[in-house]
Design a protein around this motif. Structure first.
Motif, PDB file in Angstrom:
ATOM      1  N   ALA A  22       0.809  -1.015  -0.270  1.00 57.99           N
ATOM      2  CA  ALA A  22      -0.253   0.357  -0.320  1.00 57.99           C
ATOM      3  C   ALA A  22       1.169   0.904   0.245  1.00 57.99           C
ATOM      4  O   ALA A  22       0.596   2.176  -0.458  1.00 57.99           O
ATOM      5  CB  ALA A  22      -0.673  -0.147   1.433  1.00 57.99           C
ATOM      6  N   ALA A  23       2.036   1.146   0.953  1.00 56.19           N
ATOM      7  CA  ALA A  23       3.029   2.261   1.355  1.00 56.19           C
ATOM      8  C   ALA A  23       3.491   2.407  -0.488  1.00 56.19           C
ATOM      9  O   ALA A  23       3.720   4.028  -1.015  1.00 56.19           O
ATOM     10  CB  ALA A  23       3.973   2.000   1.950  1.00 56.19           C
ATOM     11  N   LEU A  24       3.836   1.528  -1.193  1.00 57.10           N
ATOM     12  CA  LEU A  24       4.490   1.360  -2.220  1.00 57.10           C
ATOM     13  C   LEU A  24       4.051   1.830  -3.388  1.00 57.10           C
ATOM     14  O   LEU A  24       4.137   2.856  -4.067  1.00 57.10           O
ATOM     15  CB  LEU A  24       5.171   0.651  -2.971  1.00 57.10           C
ATOM     16  CG  LEU A  24       6.315  -0.236  -1.967  1.00 57.10           C
ATOM     17  CD1 LEU A  24       6.769  -1.673  -2.341  1.00 57.10           C
ATOM     18  CD2 LEU A  24       7.554   0.552  -2.513  1.00 57.10           C
ATOM     19  N   SER A  25       2.995   2.398  -3.642  1.00 56.73           N
ATOM     20  CA  SER A  25       1.095   2.149  -4.611  1.00 56.73           C
ATOM     21  C   SER A  25       1.541   3.754  -4.610  1.00 56.73           C
ATOM     22  O   SER A  25       0.667   4.502  -5.806  1.00 56.73           O
ATOM     23  CB  SER A  25       0.565   1.301  -4.439  1.00 56.73           C
ATOM     24  OG  SER A  25      -0.325   1.983  -3.338  1.00 56.73           O
ATOM     25  N   THR A  26       1.622   4.595  -3.087  1.00 57.37           N
ATOM     26  CA  THR A  26       1.635   5.693  -3.142  1.00 57.37           C
ATOM     27  C   THR A  26       2.479   6.823  -3.413  1.00 57.37           C
ATOM     28  O   THR A  26       2.883   7.615  -3.913  1.00 57.37           O
ATOM     29  CB  THR A  26       1.327   6.489  -1.665  1.00 57.37           C
ATOM     30  OG1 THR A  26       2.197   5.954  -1.261  1.00 57.37           O
ATOM     31  CG2 THR A  26       0.105   6.280  -1.044  1.00 57.37           C
ATOM     32  N   LEU A  27       4.131   6.065  -4.102  1.00 57.27           N
ATOM     33  CA  LEU A  27       4.680   6.239  -4.597  1.00 57.27           C
ATOM     34  C   LEU A  27       5.474   7.019  -6.197  1.00 57.27           C
ATOM     35  O   LEU A  27       4.294   5.959  -7.091  1.00 57.27           O
ATOM     36  CB  LEU A  27       6.318   5.220  -4.412  1.00 57.27           C
ATOM     37  CG  LEU A  27       6.708   5.468  -2.687  1.00 57.27           C
ATOM     38  CD1 LEU A  27       7.876   4.389  -3.363  1.00 57.27           C
ATOM     39  CD2 LEU A  27       6.812   6.850  -2.482  1.00 57.27           C
ATOM     40  N   PRO A  28       5.423   8.090  -6.758  1.00 61.82           N
ATOM     41  CA  PRO A  28       5.705   8.082  -8.103  1.00 61.82           C
ATOM     42  C   PRO A  28       6.319   7.214  -8.700  1.00 61.82           C
ATOM     43  O   PRO A  28       7.488   6.287  -7.700  1.00 61.82           O
ATOM     44  CB  PRO A  28       6.787   9.968  -8.065  1.00 61.82           C
ATOM     45  CG  PRO A  28       6.822  10.085  -6.758  1.00 61.82           C
ATOM     46  CD  PRO A  28       6.073   9.021  -5.579  1.00 61.82           C
ATOM     47  N   GLU A  29       6.034   6.693 -10.052  1.00 67.89           N
ATOM     48  CA  GLU A  29       6.822   5.964 -10.253  1.00 67.89           C
ATOM     49  C   GLU A  29       8.646   5.940 -10.821  1.00 67.89           C
ATOM     50  O   GLU A  29       8.911   4.182 -10.303  1.00 67.89           O
ATOM     51  CB  GLU A  29       6.798   5.712 -11.767  1.00 67.89           C
ATOM     52  CG  GLU A  29       6.382   4.499 -12.896  1.00 67.89           C
ATOM     53  CD  GLU A  29       6.314   4.436 -14.115  1.00 67.89           C
ATOM     54  OE1 GLU A  29       6.782   3.683 -14.994  1.00 67.89           O
ATOM     55  OE2 GLU A  29       4.959   5.153 -14.164  1.00 67.89           O
TER      56      GLU A  29
END
Length: 90
Positions: A22-29
């Protein structure tokens, strides 16, 4: 922009893998790509743990402080970059 994830007591019931995803999904590509490369490097290091003594726990001890910090505290890397970019003495 800095991504900072705060884990609440309610979230501790959620499996750790779900919290990380979930945290990774909020990061820019591009941040995701860098994180992926870092994790692959850590995996490669851990594969040689008998030689280099860098198992997952030791890697976490060394790597995590450089990745995780409170938002109001500058990381050592961002501080060094700010000094270089501003052409001021630190």
């Amino acid at each position: 922009m800095c991504a900072y994830v705060r884990v609440t007591p309610e979230q501790t019931k959620v499996p750790s893998q779900e919290i990380v995803l979930a945290a990774l999904s909020t990061l820019p590509e591009h941040n995701i790509a860098v994180t992926h490369t870092l994790m692959r490097m850590c995996h490669e290091l851990a594969l040689n743990k008998e030689v280099n003594r860098m198992d997952a726990q030791n890697l976490a001890i060394v790597i995590a402080p450089n990745l995780l910090w409170k938002p109001q505290v500058r990381s050592p890397v961002s501080h060094a970059l700010a000094c270089v970019c501003s052409h001021h003495r630190c």
